[in-house]
Design an enzyme around this catalytic site. Structure first.
Site, PDB file in Angstrom:
ATOM      1  N   GLY A   1       0.846  -1.188   0.000  1.00 47.46           N
ATOM      2  CA  GLY A   1       0.000   0.000   0.000  1.00 47.46           C
ATOM      3  C   GLY A   1       0.877   1.232   0.000  1.00 47.46           C
ATOM      4  O   GLY A   1       2.016   1.191   0.470  1.00 47.46           O
ATOM      5  N   THR A   2       0.378   2.311  -0.547  1.00 49.30           N
ATOM      6  CA  THR A   2       1.253   3.459  -0.723  1.00 49.30           C
ATOM      7  C   THR A   2       0.867   4.649   0.154  1.00 49.30           C
ATOM      8  O   THR A   2       1.204   4.657   1.323  1.00 49.30           O
ATOM      9  CB  THR A   2       1.319   3.858  -2.198  1.00 49.30           C
ATOM     10  OG1 THR A   2      -0.009   3.949  -2.701  1.00 49.30           O
ATOM     11  CG2 THR A   2       2.062   2.802  -2.991  1.00 49.30           C
ATOM     12  N   THR A   3       0.128   5.626  -0.358  1.00 48.79           N
ATOM     13  CA  THR A   3       0.103   6.926   0.306  1.00 48.79           C
ATOM     14  C   THR A   3      -1.082   7.119   1.252  1.00 48.79           C
ATOM     15  O   THR A   3      -2.235   6.933   0.851  1.00 48.79           O
ATOM     16  CB  THR A   3       0.089   8.031  -0.762  1.00 48.79           C
ATOM     17  OG1 THR A   3       1.172   7.802  -1.655  1.00 48.79           O
ATOM     18  CG2 THR A   3       0.230   9.391  -0.125  1.00 48.79           C
TER      19      THR A   3
ATOM     20  N   ALA B   1       3.167   4.925  -7.938  1.00 49.63           N
ATOM     21  CA  ALA B   1       2.593   3.894  -7.076  1.00 49.63           C
ATOM     22  C   ALA B   1       1.403   4.407  -6.269  1.00 49.63           C
ATOM     23  O   ALA B   1       0.815   3.654  -5.494  1.00 49.63           O
ATOM     24  CB  ALA B   1       3.654   3.341  -6.132  1.00 49.63           C
TER      25      ALA B   1
END
Length: 266
Positions: free
Chosen positions: A44-46, A219
């Site tokens: 998972g990113t941001t 991403a």
């Protein structure tokens, strides 16, 4: 706390470690193919969090990646942990989601044993212990770097914490962001944040920051109008946790973020 060899404390996490250590989540990558296995783990990113007039905003994009591939387009990265706190996850998706669920159980267990909810700072400490317990997995690449936030009824304000991989926790007084696009989201929030933000302005800043991060970081997922996928935005105030509806997020994006960008490009 052990009495006659049995755990007697109020922590579900410690109870699990003491009585049934084999059931404690402990992700491992073993063998010579560990590098290849790590590349196939969804990440998972941001995510971001900041204070506003009535409490705290916690938001996250929906994209998960496996290396350069899309693993999921609608991953949930923001989880209520009880009625007045939330966790936002970034890093290895599997261990991060497991940690969010374990924290929710931990807080429910504490309240049942003690007869009252844990104070907000105590909840942040519980998460710190879980992040520290994940350190062996983090050293193999399964890093989990959450944000934790909630409403403190004693101080009558929203509060938020960030963590490092060793479990160190650091309270932020204004805002923070995590994940691969966290730098861009944080810079976006930094430009617009001010004390006492109203709800509508806070929503605009959260959606704008995630859109900005998606522009710079491949991403990070932005707003996907074609698929109807929008960032997840939650508010935590004196009345509890509220997930902002998709229609509201879409309205804020179309009427404020898109319009502002169109004017800037005009």
């Amino acid at each position: 706390m052990l009495i006659r060899g049995r755990y007697q404390g109020s922590s579900f996490f410690e109870l699990l470690e003491t009585e049934h250590p084999e059931l404690r989540p402990a992700p491992r990558l073993a063998g010579s193919d560990a590098g290849a296995a790590l590349a196939s783990v969804p990440h998972g990113t941001t995510v971001l969090a900041f204070r506003f007039a009535d409490g705290v905003v916690v938001a996250g994009d929906r994209l998960a990646t496996e290396g350069h591939r899309v693993a999921a387009r609608d991953l949930q990265k923001v989880f209520p942990t009880d009625s007045h706190s939330l966790i936002a996850i970034a890093g290895a998706a599997g261990p991060a989601i497991e940690m969010a669920r374990m924290l929710r159980i931990e807080l429910e267990h504490y309240e049942k044993i003690e007869g009252e909810p844990l104070e907000l700072e105590g909840k942040a400490n519980k998460l710190s212990q879980m992040v520290r317990a994940n350190l062996p997995a983090a050293m193999q690449g399964l890093v989990v770097v959450p944000l934790f936030a909630g409403y403190d009824p004693r101080r009558r304000i929203g509060r938020l914490w960030k963590y490092d991989v060793t479990g160190g926790r650091y309270e932020e007084t204004e805002y923070d962001a995590s994940g691969s696009g966290g730098l861009y989201a944080r810079e976006s929030v930094k430009k617009a944040w001010q004390p006492g933000l109203a709800r509508e302005e806070a929503l605009r800043i959260a959606v704008q920051a995630l859109a900005d991060a998606a522009d710079e970081d491949r991403a990070t997922g932005g707003v996907d109008l074609g698929r109807g996928i929008f960032p997840l935005v939650c508010l935590c105030t004196a009345t509890g946790v509220e997930e902002v509806g998709r229609e509201t997020i879409e309205r804020v994006y179309r009427e404020q973020v898109v319009v502002a960008r169109t004017r800037a490009g005009a």
